[in-house]
Design an enzyme around this catalytic site. Sequence first.
Site, PDB file in Angstrom:
ATOM      1  N   LYS A   1      63.561  88.062  18.790  1.00  0.00           N
ATOM      2  CA  LYS A   1      62.909  88.955  19.417  1.00  0.00           C
ATOM      3  C   LYS A   1      62.113  89.935  18.498  1.00  0.00           C
ATOM      4  CE  LYS A   1      64.772  93.464  21.349  1.00  0.00           C
ATOM      5  NZ  LYS A   1      65.985  94.200  21.698  1.00  0.00           N
TER       6      LYS A   1
ATOM      7  N   SER B   1      66.690  95.673  26.260  1.00  0.00           N
ATOM      8  CA  SER B   1      65.349  95.462  25.490  1.00  0.00           C
ATOM      9  C   SER B   1      65.528  93.891  24.895  1.00  0.00           C
ATOM     10  CB  SER B   1      65.323  96.277  24.434  1.00  0.00           C
ATOM     11  OG  SER B   1      66.211  96.144  23.468  1.00  0.00           O
TER      12      SER B   1
ATOM     13  N   SER C   1      71.793  95.949  24.915  1.00  0.00           N
ATOM     14  CA  SER C   1      70.771  94.823  24.914  1.00  0.00           C
ATOM     15  C   SER C   1      71.051  93.497  24.455  1.00  0.00           C
ATOM     16  CB  SER C   1      69.468  95.378  24.035  1.00  0.00           C
ATOM     17  OG  SER C   1      68.781  96.655  24.736  1.00  0.00           O
TER      18      SER C   1
END
Length: 850
Positions: free
Chosen positions: A442, A517, A541
């Site tokens: 990420k 996210s 998330s």
Amino acid sequence: MRWLRSLAVAVVLAAAFSTIPSSAVTRLASADGQFWDIQDTSPWATDSGGIATGGGANPFNGFGYLKLSLSPGAQRADGPAPRQVDGSGPATRLTLPDAIYLRGFGLAHDGSERFDSLTPVLHDGIVVARAIYAPRDTNYLRYYDSFTNATTTPREIEVAWGGAAGVYEDGGRVAVAVTSSGDRTIDRGDTFVTVMQNASAVADLQQGPSGHGPSAHVLGDANATVFARAGDMYANPFTDAYPGFDPAHIGYVYRLSLAPGQTAALVTFVVKGLSEVYDPRGGYPIAARDALLSNWSAPVYAGADRKVPAAGTEIARVTEQARRLVAEPDLRGLTTRQRAAIVNWSSARVFGASGAPTIAEFSVVEKTVNELAEAMRTGATTSEDIVREYLVRQTLHDRHGSTLRAVLSLNPRAIADARARDAERAAGRVRGPFHGVPILLKDNIDATELPTTGGARALIDHRPRVDSRVAAGMKAGGAIILGKANLDEFPFGDFGVSTLGGIVGNAYDPTLSTAGSSGGSATSVAASLVTLAFGTDTCNSLSNPAAFASLATMRVTRGLVSRAGVMPLNPYNDAVGPMAKSVREVAQALDLVAGTDADDPATAEANAHIRGSLAADLDTATLKGRRIGIFRQRFVGITGEREVADAMARVVKELQAAGAITVDVAIPDYDAKYAAARGAAPGSLRDAWTAYLSRGAKPGERVLTIQDLIDSGKMAPAGQRRLEGMLAPTPAGAELAAAVQRFEDARATFRQHFVDLMDRERLDALMYPANHARPATHEGGAERYGSEPGTCQESAATGLPQITVPAGFLAGRYPVGVSFLGRRWADRELLGIGYAYEQATGHRPQMGHR
């Protein structure tokens, strides 16, 4: 930089970030003392893989390009037949050009002699990838161009390879000096063509001199039948014969037949020579015409050490090199799978007298880490082949087609790193199950290969000085950082929207949210754009995106895995964890990243709680006799939808069928108890961001500040407010210490409610849904109160471990996940529970994402 002008090409960002030369090309040395200047991802370059000049001898004026067309009469894959320019009807006169130069390959230099395509081009249903090899001890360069039929019907395509081997009359008109058949006519059976630049208008072209450098173009061998003819590369090589207006522009046309899913590859070579008229340290001697001289031509080199080859010697030299390459093409560095796709050379040339080996079908789709590892162990594939296939899938599914927008940036060294892992394997060094396996991080997790942007334009140039603990651990285990995953900007949100990457689509329905996210990480794994990805979690998330992608993930006990090198959002809550198709892969990744890290004080006790591999005992894990608390008061969320509650009732039955003992439990006044624990320690986020931005900085080195980000004007509103809030006044001294203590006491009290419940009922874990409803549309956030309804505080606000695994589907279409909460430092036991449930139910389907 032109690629920042469109979100559609945000994925190319990192390929350009890593090394940005000041010129429009990247230059590689060649044995003639000159160079190959390659049009790659340098700023302002066309990224076509063409050779700009080939050095001061100027053998080229842009050569090695590709054009692609359907064969005449074939059905187009990307729409109706061409229209008139004004759009009024079928084209009868002037039409929009079909034979365009292909560019945008994302060609990344490996730092040595090779370029690789990170973003293969999709044109008319055909995926085109390039690889370039320029050995520094030779005067030839190799192209490896592959063409994959991504449609469901057989395709006939024509490919033109070539460009300009000179420029009109400068240095002399280009002419064919000789072909492999001994004449000067380019025929279908020719294996190479040598051209020169006829400076003196001689009749015997092989005798020269060649004004600028001559060159030879190696097309294949005589046993291959795919070379069709020569065309005018400047015009339309598929319809206009060679020579055209300027004979410098040569297009060698190949015709390929591709079955659905088939890949065919062309291997071609370019050999270059020096001028036989001037020393390349100067320019070509241009005669004055009407008292005018070119004002950009370099003066002729007239030094005492001036060297000019004798007329015809360079023409002969490149011709002889071409003959040697026809007899023995240089295929060094190509994998067996790459060689097997070559169609313009016979099997004997590619594989030798033994012939082509049998190559089993292999695809990365739905493969786990262990399946990839086994395939590499047995030689069924290589790390390089795996990376290349993932890059093709990203072209098809992430930037085109369903446009998932899950991958934000790519590591320019991904293919080079894969080759290095393959070399280690061949030498007998295998670091573990992740050796040669590509992963994504990420884009709020630092890896030195790439910027860490958090999806925000304000951080587009933020280059980490050192790896995050997570990246370092995975690389030490042999994993390849393929790139960075898209995310909610900063990351702050639940819908997967960033300024740099656009909107992340759900792998099962791109019009829907990924819920958290870490959506880019989840979608990438679910859609087989990568094997495994890391996400982060402040609340929801990891679990929500994993649930909506039918994946497994885990928030470990707070302090088991370091957050060092990860953008903070709430320093107490923040966690980082892997997302994968199976619990075993999650455990194997945790084995590489768990442990004490001096850069994250929360991990001080970690090593004391790690007893060997977390993945080692999974095969013996069972649900039989496990006491699972059924936390029904968390089955229904704020929207009141009961579809998930019904799914959890089914999960309870599945647990019971597997031998678990289920116990209904509750925590009275749960909402009020959580409200008392919400928030963050005063000043903690400011301190965490200051530490993050300065991590690895040397004394005196300029460090980006929070105020710099605020002043940039490039933050999304939510992130801007967070940053401004960080700088708001906070208590100091004893007052601050007391406030921090109150926060920590509140969190400890909230955690104790769960500990007491598990102790009282003698529970091994609590069970509740990961998400409370179907995924929302990207436009429907307000309907869901600005976030996806789900469970998260049970782990995020307590520091207790939580594992999430697939639990089937809602309405047979929308994935749903179940989460299990365990005791502090009981991560091994919790992994066993998740694994046993996964094995008993097998809810993750073989998605096979188109």
